[in-house]
Design an enzyme around this catalytic site. Structure first.
Site, PDB file in Angstrom:
ATOM      1  N   ARG A 147     -78.802  55.605 120.327  1.00  0.00           N
ATOM      2  CA  ARG A 147     -79.441  54.613 119.467  1.00  0.00           C
ATOM      3  C   ARG A 147     -78.482  53.344 119.122  1.00  0.00           C
ATOM      4  O   ARG A 147     -78.145  54.393 117.788  1.00  0.00           O
ATOM      5  CB  ARG A 147     -81.062  55.212 118.571  1.00  0.00           C
ATOM      6  CG  ARG A 147     -81.558  54.482 118.831  1.00  0.00           C
ATOM      7  CD  ARG A 147     -83.060  55.325 118.375  1.00  0.00           C
ATOM      8  NE  ARG A 147     -83.303  55.178 116.997  1.00  0.00           N
ATOM      9  CZ  ARG A 147     -83.983  55.240 115.685  1.00  0.00           C
ATOM     10  NH1 ARG A 147     -85.031  55.652 116.887  1.00  0.00           N
ATOM     11  NH2 ARG A 147     -83.856  55.407 115.003  1.00  0.00           N
ATOM     12  N   TYR A 159     -86.303  50.670 109.404  1.00  0.00           N
ATOM     13  CA  TYR A 159     -86.466  51.259 110.370  1.00  0.00           C
ATOM     14  C   TYR A 159     -85.588  51.869 110.949  1.00  0.00           C
ATOM     15  O   TYR A 159     -84.923  51.138 111.631  1.00  0.00           O
ATOM     16  CB  TYR A 159     -88.136  51.492 110.815  1.00  0.00           C
ATOM     17  CG  TYR A 159     -87.517  52.506 111.456  1.00  0.00           C
ATOM     18  CD1 TYR A 159     -88.154  52.948 111.547  1.00  0.00           C
ATOM     19  CD2 TYR A 159     -86.619  52.096 113.199  1.00  0.00           C
ATOM     20  CE1 TYR A 159     -87.816  54.394 112.293  1.00  0.00           C
ATOM     21  CE2 TYR A 159     -87.132  53.576 113.721  1.00  0.00           C
ATOM     22  CZ  TYR A 159     -87.241  54.850 113.503  1.00  0.00           C
ATOM     23  OH  TYR A 159     -87.167  55.250 114.304  1.00  0.00           O
ATOM     24  N   ASP A 210     -84.943  50.774 118.777  1.00  0.00           N
ATOM     25  CA  ASP A 210     -86.558  51.354 119.090  1.00  0.00           C
ATOM     26  C   ASP A 210     -87.046  49.592 117.798  1.00  0.00           C
ATOM     27  O   ASP A 210     -86.432  49.607 116.529  1.00  0.00           O
ATOM     28  CB  ASP A 210     -86.247  52.364 117.898  1.00  0.00           C
ATOM     29  CG  ASP A 210     -88.207  53.090 118.156  1.00  0.00           C
ATOM     30  OD1 ASP A 210     -88.825  52.359 117.501  1.00  0.00           O
ATOM     31  OD2 ASP A 210     -87.529  53.893 117.458  1.00  0.00           O
ATOM     32  N   HIS A 212     -90.199  49.867 116.157  1.00  0.00           N
ATOM     33  CA  HIS A 212     -90.530  50.799 115.607  1.00  0.00           C
ATOM     34  C   HIS A 212     -91.879  49.801 115.629  1.00  0.00           C
ATOM     35  O   HIS A 212     -92.691  50.124 114.380  1.00  0.00           O
ATOM     36  CB  HIS A 212     -90.003  51.564 114.837  1.00  0.00           C
ATOM     37  CG  HIS A 212     -90.138  52.326 113.926  1.00  0.00           C
ATOM     38  ND1 HIS A 212     -91.281  52.423 112.938  1.00  0.00           N
ATOM     39  CD2 HIS A 212     -90.367  53.382 114.166  1.00  0.00           C
ATOM     40  CE1 HIS A 212     -91.558  54.144 113.013  1.00  0.00           C
ATOM     41  NE2 HIS A 212     -90.993  54.980 113.738  1.00  0.00           N
ATOM     42  N   GLU A 236     -87.066  50.238 122.321  1.00  0.00           N
ATOM     43  CA  GLU A 236     -88.181  51.346 122.396  1.00  0.00           C
ATOM     44  C   GLU A 236     -89.818  50.421 121.146  1.00  0.00           C
ATOM     45  O   GLU A 236     -89.141  49.686 120.669  1.00  0.00           O
ATOM     46  CB  GLU A 236     -87.953  52.527 122.146  1.00  0.00           C
ATOM     47  CG  GLU A 236     -89.389  53.028 121.084  1.00  0.00           C
ATOM     48  CD  GLU A 236     -87.962  54.450 120.420  1.00  0.00           C
ATOM     49  OE1 GLU A 236     -86.670  54.540 120.904  1.00  0.00           O
ATOM     50  OE2 GLU A 236     -88.889  55.180 119.778  1.00  0.00           O
ATOM     51  N   GLU A 262     -94.273  57.734 122.012  1.00  0.00           N
ATOM     52  CA  GLU A 262     -94.222  58.826 121.002  1.00  0.00           C
ATOM     53  C   GLU A 262     -95.493  58.928 120.225  1.00  0.00           C
ATOM     54  O   GLU A 262     -96.082  60.805 119.952  1.00  0.00           O
ATOM     55  CB  GLU A 262     -93.307  58.355 119.896  1.00  0.00           C
ATOM     56  CG  GLU A 262     -92.752  57.578 119.005  1.00  0.00           C
ATOM     57  CD  GLU A 262     -91.381  57.349 118.161  1.00  0.00           C
ATOM     58  OE1 GLU A 262     -91.195  57.382 118.503  1.00  0.00           O
ATOM     59  OE2 GLU A 262     -92.450  56.816 117.060  1.00  0.00           O
ATOM     60  N   ARG A 283     -92.617  57.803 126.225  1.00  0.00           N
ATOM     61  CA  ARG A 283     -92.357  59.040 125.272  1.00  0.00           C
ATOM     62  C   ARG A 283     -92.640  59.986 124.960  1.00  0.00           C
ATOM     63  O   ARG A 283     -92.623  60.754 124.041  1.00  0.00           O
ATOM     64  CB  ARG A 283     -91.551  58.369 124.449  1.00  0.00           C
ATOM     65  CG  ARG A 283     -90.073  57.370 124.883  1.00  0.00           C
ATOM     66  CD  ARG A 283     -89.396  56.186 123.477  1.00  0.00           C
ATOM     67  NE  ARG A 283     -89.823  57.018 121.973  1.00  0.00           N
ATOM     68  CZ  ARG A 283     -88.862  58.081 121.538  1.00  0.00           C
ATOM     69  NH1 ARG A 283     -87.425  58.350 122.857  1.00  0.00           N
ATOM     70  NH2 ARG A 283     -89.237  58.422 120.442  1.00  0.00           N
ATOM     71  N   GLU A 339     -84.298  62.098 123.497  1.00  0.00           N
ATOM     72  CA  GLU A 339     -83.619  62.003 121.999  1.00  0.00           C
ATOM     73  C   GLU A 339     -83.624  63.461 121.340  1.00  0.00           C
ATOM     74  O   GLU A 339     -84.075  64.490 121.828  1.00  0.00           O
ATOM     75  CB  GLU A 339     -85.396  61.839 121.153  1.00  0.00           C
ATOM     76  CG  GLU A 339     -84.599  61.036 119.953  1.00  0.00           C
ATOM     77  CD  GLU A 339     -86.108  60.455 119.645  1.00  0.00           C
ATOM     78  OE1 GLU A 339     -87.237  60.232 119.774  1.00  0.00           O
ATOM     79  OE2 GLU A 339     -85.893  59.505 118.505  1.00  0.00           O
ATOM     80  N   TRP A 402     -95.917  50.273 110.381  1.00  0.00           N
ATOM     81  CA  TRP A 402     -94.247  50.886 109.424  1.00  0.00           C
ATOM     82  C   TRP A 402     -92.975  51.540 110.791  1.00  0.00           C
ATOM     83  O   TRP A 402     -93.521  52.107 111.757  1.00  0.00           O
ATOM     84  CB  TRP A 402     -94.307  52.005 108.282  1.00  0.00           C
ATOM     85  CG  TRP A 402     -93.298  52.346 108.199  1.00  0.00           C
ATOM     86  CD1 TRP A 402     -91.895  51.934 107.218  1.00  0.00           C
ATOM     87  CD2 TRP A 402     -92.040  53.815 108.520  1.00  0.00           C
ATOM     88  NE1 TRP A 402     -90.644  52.384 107.446  1.00  0.00           N
ATOM     89  CE2 TRP A 402     -91.042  53.777 108.144  1.00  0.00           C
ATOM     90  CE3 TRP A 402     -92.484  54.710 109.818  1.00  0.00           C
ATOM     91  CZ2 TRP A 402     -90.193  54.625 109.005  1.00  0.00           C
ATOM     92  CZ3 TRP A 402     -91.928  55.414 110.132  1.00  0.00           C
ATOM     93  CH2 TRP A 402     -90.380  55.582 109.776  1.00  0.00           C
TER      94      TRP A 402
HETATM   95  C1  GCO Z   1     -88.391  57.730 116.530  1.00  0.00           C
HETATM   96  C2  GCO Z   1     -88.981  57.803 116.159  1.00  0.00           C
HETATM   97  C3  GCO Z   1     -89.282  58.742 114.409  1.00  0.00           C
HETATM   98  C4  GCO Z   1     -90.314  58.129 113.932  1.00  0.00           C
HETATM   99  C5  GCO Z   1     -91.431  59.482 113.357  1.00  0.00           C
HETATM  100  C6  GCO Z   1     -92.225  59.820 113.067  1.00  0.00           C
HETATM  101  O1  GCO Z   1     -87.781  56.860 117.160  1.00  0.00           O
HETATM  102  O2  GCO Z   1     -87.690  58.868 116.772  1.00  0.00           O
HETATM  103  O3  GCO Z   1     -89.590  56.392 115.864  1.00  0.00           O
HETATM  104  O4  GCO Z   1     -88.053  57.644 113.799  1.00  0.00           O
HETATM  105  O5  GCO Z   1     -90.585  57.313 112.783  1.00  0.00           O
HETATM  106  O6  GCO Z   1     -91.190  60.898 114.323  1.00  0.00           O
HETATM  107  O7  GCO Z   1     -92.373  60.915 112.667  1.00  0.00           O
HETATM  108 MG    MG Z   2     -89.165  55.657 117.386  1.00  0.00          MG
END
Ligand code: GCO
Ligand code: MG
Length: 402
Positions: A147, A159, A210, A212, A236, A262, A283, A339, A402
């Site tokens: 990644r 991020y 990602d 995010h 992602e 996630e 995820r 991951e 975020w």
């Molecule tokens: C990822 C996630 C993490 C999250 C975190 C939040 O893809 O690994 O986005 O970075 O931000 O797990 O608790």
């Molecule tokens: Mg993520």
């Protein structure tokens, strides 16, 4: 056989983890991860006050019945706190069942579908140059999938940019940090980052990214299209998925594979995404989506629609979750990728485990149960410390994702 005793252990070897331990009248015990980043003590209280008293005296072998009892019996269904608590119980019960059978959990699920579980690591840097160098280090370590995240010129923080090379940890002690975010800047610089990475290392490795949750659907569609020449394994969390329908718009504009989930806590959060084939990878993860028992249902449903797994595995998921994920990934027929963010040495000492990274894959021996333990003496050295994920704002002060 009965559950005699159960308790939680909260420890902070660099970051907070909540672990549930279930002990039977025959002395066999199991452990489950109950960590929900930034809301750790909510799950802890849910377990201590509302779940553990109901477990005592039950037959720990009846995993399905206990799952249904905790899910339906609470009346209030789903949500991250509830589903993380149920997941912790479920993991601990699979661990016990494996120990009773003398078999690893992947054997109980149906045996190995593969020798090892392909994992992706996190290469990142404050700028493109640093990120590109980091990709080179991950290739040297043997990763097949990487990644890539980079800082954005003009923004103080982005991020995915870690404080160190190996351990990315976004949660900070004290109250939440606030960061400024600017999507147009990010959209301008990200395709350029992947062009440079492909120019430097070619096309032999899988690259992931990602978003995010920060883009709107049409912004995500544009990024997906701009990234097409660089053949990503996935993009992602392009946009938040509370509105699952939003992915239809992204999908209609790009062939970049999409991953999301996630933060999902049940099948109901991804049912439309999966059955309409709006994503390629789901995820959802054992610890936040109701344990092995529920993730198995999600994966089976996904398999019918050619969606593969790509479970979350950030540092806030403890080695107990990682051990469960490796067992699950060894078995699940529609496995995609897992991951893997390395835990710190202190965390690995508190949770001794038998999974290990070998040349891009996570491997594990045939040991009974999940193949992970909790060293309670070491755990007691690291008391809980309140910590939060950051909060993002746009330049004009508007709170953003975020
Ligand atoms: C990822 C996630 C993490 C999250 C975190 C939040 O893809 O690994 O986005 O970075 O931000 O797990 O608790
Ligand atoms: Mg993520």
């Amino acid at each position: 056989m009965q559950i005699k005793h159960a308790y939680t252990v909260v420890t902070s070897p660099g970051r907070n983890f909540v672990t549930l331990k279930i002990v039977t009248d025959e002395g066999v015990y199991g452990i489950g991860d109950a960590t929900l980043n930034g809301r750790e003590l909510a799950v802890n209280a849910y377990l201590e006050e509302h779940v553990i008293p109901c477990l005592i005296g039950r037959d720990p072998r009846n995993i399905e019945d206990i799952w249904q009892y905790l899910y339906r019996g609470a009346y209030w269904r789903r949500g991250p706190v509830t589903m993380t608590a149920i997941a912790a119980v479920d993991m601990a019960l699979w661990d016990i069942k494996g120990k009773l059978a003398g078999m690893p959990v992947h054997q109980l699920l149906g045996g190995r579908s593969r020798d090892g579980v392909m994992v992706y690591g996190h290469a990142n840097g404050r700028d493109h140059g640093e990120a590109i160098e980091a990709v080179g280090r991950y290739i040297e370590m043997g990763y097949k999938a990487i990644r890539v995240q980079s800082g954005v010129p003009g923004l103080d923080k982005a991020y995915g940019v870690g404080k160190g090379d190996l351990y990315y940890e976004p949660a900070d002690k004290g109250l939440p940090d606030e960061e400024v975010w600017d999507t147009p800047l990010y959209l301008r610089h990200t395709p350029e980052l992947f062009r440079k990475v492909r120019d430097a290392y070619g096309y032999d490795h899988h690259l992931l990214h990602d978003g995010h949750h920060r883009m709107t659907p049409i912004e995500a569609a544009r990024l997906g299209r701009d990234l097409e020449p660089f053949r990503l394994f996935w993009l992602e969390d392009a946009t938040p998925a509370e509105n699952q329908e939003a992915f239809r718009l992204i999908r209609s504009h790009t062939t970049t594979p999409l991953a999301v989930g996630e933060i999902f806590s049940s099948l109901w959060d991804c049912k439309d995404l999966i059955q309409n084939q709006l994503i390629d990878y789901i995820r959802a993860t054992i610890v936040h989506a109701g344990g092995i028992t529920h993730l198995r249902r999600i994966a089976d449903f996904a398999a019918l629609h050619q969606v593969r797994t790509g479970c979350h595995g950030a540092t806030d998921l403890s080695p107990v979750s990682m051990a469960a994920a490796v067992n699950f990934g060894l078995w699940v027929p529609n496995f995609g990728i897992q991951e893997y963010m390395r835990h710190t040495e202190a965390t690995d000492e508190v949770f001794p485990h038998n999974y290990r990274f070998v040349n891009g894959f996570m491997e594990m021996d045939e040991v009974p149960g999940l193949g992970v333990d909790l060293d309670e003496t070491k755990a007691a050295r690291y008391p809980y410390q309140r910590a939060y994920l950051p909060v993002a704002r746009l330049r004009d002060g508007t709170v953003w994702n975020w």
